[in-house]
Design a protein around this motif. Structure first.
Motif, PDB file in Angstrom:
ATOM      1  N   VAL A 152     -26.215  12.673  15.155  1.00 13.86           N
ATOM      2  CA  VAL A 152     -25.609  14.007  15.182  1.00 13.86           C
ATOM      3  C   VAL A 152     -26.474  15.110  14.572  1.00 13.86           C
ATOM      4  O   VAL A 152     -26.207  16.287  14.809  1.00 13.86           O
ATOM      5  N   ARG A 153     -27.506  14.781  13.826  1.00 11.46           N
ATOM      6  CA  ARG A 153     -28.354  15.803  13.202  1.00 11.46           C
ATOM      7  C   ARG A 153     -28.914  16.734  14.273  1.00 11.46           C
ATOM      8  O   ARG A 153     -29.504  16.312  15.256  1.00 11.46           O
ATOM      9  N   GLY A 154     -28.687  18.034  14.084  1.00 15.18           N
ATOM     10  CA  GLY A 154     -29.189  19.034  15.016  1.00 15.18           C
ATOM     11  C   GLY A 154     -28.399  19.143  16.305  1.00 15.18           C
ATOM     12  O   GLY A 154     -28.787  19.881  17.204  1.00 15.18           O
ATOM     13  N   ARG A 155     -27.290  18.425  16.395  1.00 10.40           N
ATOM     14  CA  ARG A 155     -26.474  18.413  17.618  1.00 10.40           C
ATOM     15  C   ARG A 155     -25.172  19.167  17.378  1.00 10.40           C
ATOM     16  O   ARG A 155     -24.701  19.269  16.250  1.00 10.40           O
ATOM     17  N   THR A 156     -24.564  19.670  18.434  1.00  8.49           N
ATOM     18  CA  THR A 156     -23.258  20.315  18.379  1.00  8.49           C
ATOM     19  C   THR A 156     -22.261  19.440  19.102  1.00  8.49           C
ATOM     20  O   THR A 156     -22.496  19.036  20.248  1.00  8.49           O
ATOM     21  N   LEU A 157     -21.161  19.121  18.411  1.00  7.58           N
ATOM     22  CA  LEU A 157     -20.146  18.266  19.010  1.00  7.58           C
ATOM     23  C   LEU A 157     -18.771  18.605  18.482  1.00  7.58           C
ATOM     24  O   LEU A 157     -18.616  19.359  17.536  1.00  7.58           O
ATOM     25  N   THR A 158     -17.777  18.020  19.128  1.00  5.01           N
ATOM     26  CA  THR A 158     -16.399  18.168  18.703  1.00  5.01           C
ATOM     27  C   THR A 158     -15.822  16.779  18.460  1.00  5.01           C
ATOM     28  O   THR A 158     -16.447  15.765  18.791  1.00  5.01           O
ATOM     29  N   SER A 159     -14.644  16.752  17.868  1.00  2.51           N
ATOM     30  CA  SER A 159     -13.989  15.492  17.519  1.00  2.51           C
ATOM     31  C   SER A 159     -12.582  15.807  17.052  1.00  2.51           C
ATOM     32  O   SER A 159     -12.181  16.973  17.009  1.00  2.51           O
ATOM     33  N   TRP A 160     -11.875  14.767  16.623  1.00  2.00           N
ATOM     34  CA  TRP A 160     -10.634  14.986  15.899  1.00  2.00           C
ATOM     35  C   TRP A 160     -11.008  15.824  14.676  1.00  2.00           C
ATOM     36  O   TRP A 160     -12.038  15.576  14.048  1.00  2.00           O
TER      37      TRP A 160
END
Length: 183
Positions: free
Chosen positions: A118-126
């Motif tokens: 996830v480092r440097g990444r854009t994401l979503t989650s609960w």
């Protein structure tokens, strides 16, 4: 194309397994259930035991080379167990190293955190994972679905069962792009 669905032996949120599974089949691909133990996977409807599903292959004997993409269903217990299983974490990391897309919903990004993806990444989650994602160097957003194409490999993430329609549409599109490009 073969698509791996990785789960622990129990705790996967049933709808987050079955709806994406059907979306993969509807797209003309072949889903395979990869789990931490042989036999069956016990799914849950939130905290209530639901159906069981037959395991196609144990993760310790599986190779990312055999699959075109990976789906990580959620449920609280499922990714919590996966992130403590070295074979499961290595399996997930191998997809990223190979540039193959990974789709993860709800609590499943915990496994992405553990795999160092996830480092440097854009994401979503609960929403309860936002601090874990930020602490791991990622950017968390509150969106139905987020496609992040930053290296290494595409991540398709989603928040919860209510977002399954958008999640399935996004990851089947990304899986088709990967197949067309030879990844």
């Amino acid at each position: 194309m073969l698509i791996a669905f990785l789960t622990a032996h129990e705790g996967v949120e049933q709808v987050e397994l079955t709806d994406p599974w059907q979306a993969v089949k509807d797209a003309g691909d072949e889903p395979r259930l990869i789990a931490t133990r042989p036999g069956t996977v016990q799914a849950f409807d939130h905290l209530t035991a639901a159906d069981t599903f037959p395991v196609d292959q144990v993760v310790a004997e599986a190779s990312a080379d055999d699959f075109g993409a990976l789906v990580l269903p959620g449920g609280v217990a499922n990714p919590d167990a996966l992130r403590t299983d070295p074979d499961a974490v290595a399996f997930v990391a191998a997809f990223a190293r190979a540039g193959k897309p990974i789709a993860a919903i709800c609590h499943a990004p915990w496994t992405l955190v553990e795999a160092g993806l996830v480092r440097g990444r854009t994401l979503t989650s609960w929403p309860s994972l936002r601090t874990d994602i930020r602490n791991a160097g990622g950017t968390w957003v509150d969106e139905q679905v987020r496609v992040c194409t930053a290296a290494p490999g595409t991540l398709i993430t989603s928040r919860k069962p209510d977002d399954l329609k958008a999640f399935c549409a996004a990851f089947t599109d990304e899986f088709a792009k990967a197949a067309a490009s030879g990844h």
